[in-house]
Scaffold this active site. Structure first.
Site, mmCIF file in Angstrom:
data_model
loop_
_atom_site.group_PDB
_atom_site.id
_atom_site.type_symbol
_atom_site.label_atom_id
_atom_site.label_comp_id
_atom_site.label_asym_id
_atom_site.label_seq_id
_atom_site.Cartn_x
_atom_site.Cartn_y
_atom_site.Cartn_z
ATOM 1 N N HIS A 181 51.916 1.928 11.458
ATOM 2 C CA HIS A 181 50.253 1.703 10.907
ATOM 3 C C HIS A 181 49.478 2.317 12.143
ATOM 4 O O HIS A 181 48.450 3.158 11.888
ATOM 5 C CB HIS A 181 50.033 0.631 10.502
ATOM 6 C CG HIS A 181 48.731 0.567 9.924
ATOM 7 N ND1 HIS A 181 47.542 0.379 10.620
ATOM 8 C CD2 HIS A 181 48.226 0.510 8.510
ATOM 9 C CE1 HIS A 181 46.430 0.446 9.902
ATOM 10 N NE2 HIS A 181 46.929 0.719 8.435
ATOM 11 N N LEU A 235 56.914 -2.434 5.457
ATOM 12 C CA LEU A 235 57.788 -3.021 4.826
ATOM 13 C C LEU A 235 57.472 -2.722 3.294
ATOM 14 O O LEU A 235 58.640 -3.204 2.476
ATOM 15 C CB LEU A 235 57.624 -4.588 5.322
ATOM 16 C CG LEU A 235 58.012 -5.032 6.619
ATOM 17 C CD1 LEU A 235 57.623 -6.400 6.913
ATOM 18 C CD2 LEU A 235 59.629 -4.753 6.769
ATOM 19 N N ALA A 236 56.549 -2.651 2.964
ATOM 20 C CA ALA A 236 56.263 -2.321 1.449
ATOM 21 C C ALA A 236 55.744 -0.943 1.203
ATOM 22 O O ALA A 236 55.257 -0.127 1.974
ATOM 23 C CB ALA A 236 55.304 -3.384 0.849
ATOM 24 N N GLU A 267 47.554 6.940 18.526
ATOM 25 C CA GLU A 267 47.842 8.421 18.966
ATOM 26 C C GLU A 267 49.416 8.245 19.444
ATOM 27 O O GLU A 267 49.487 7.282 20.154
ATOM 28 C CB GLU A 267 46.931 8.959 19.866
ATOM 29 C CG GLU A 267 45.702 9.548 18.803
ATOM 30 C CD GLU A 267 44.975 10.690 19.422
ATOM 31 O OE1 GLU A 267 45.365 11.154 20.923
ATOM 32 O OE2 GLU A 267 44.021 11.038 19.079
#
Length: 121
Positions: free
Chosen positions: A9, A71-72, A46
């Protein structure tokens, strides 16, 4: 050979991004299955997905596996990452870029969760 790009993320907290970079170092030591293993971040940090893919292409990658480190299968996995990967596919149609299942889809994720929770007992 195939290159691997692990996409996380990204965080404002640099220690979180460093965890991913350290994981990449460990993966590099653990396998020779991929010609190169790098990381990229969906947002905040980055390299971006475009930067990570472009770097691997400039290193000679002809096939790249993008592995969502999520995870999802939420919006990031089902929409955001595929859209960003498609932009690079459109620029480099000669490169075979595939998206692997996200981490949470791994068959042994249940055992990992139980093992981690058991460590707290």
């Amino acid at each position: 050979m195939t290159h691997l790009l692990v996409v996380a993320h990204g965080s404002r907290r640099e220690d979180s991004n460093l965890e991913i970079r350290e994981l990449i170092q460990q993966l590099r030591l653990a396998t020779t299955r991929f010609a190169a293993i790098d990381c990229a971040f969906l947002e905040i940090a980055e390299p971006t997905i475009a930067q990570g893919l472009s770097q691997q292409i400039s290193q000679g990658a002809r096939q790249i596996v993008v592995m969502p480190y999520f995870l999802a299968a939420g919006r990031h996995v089902s929409i955001d990452i595929p859209e960003q990967v498609q932009r690079i596919r459109d620029i480099h149609p000669q490169i075979d870029i595939r998206i692997a299942n996200h981490l949470g889809a791994a068959e042994n994720i249940r055992e990992i969760v139980i093992d981690l929770a058991s460590l707290a007992i």
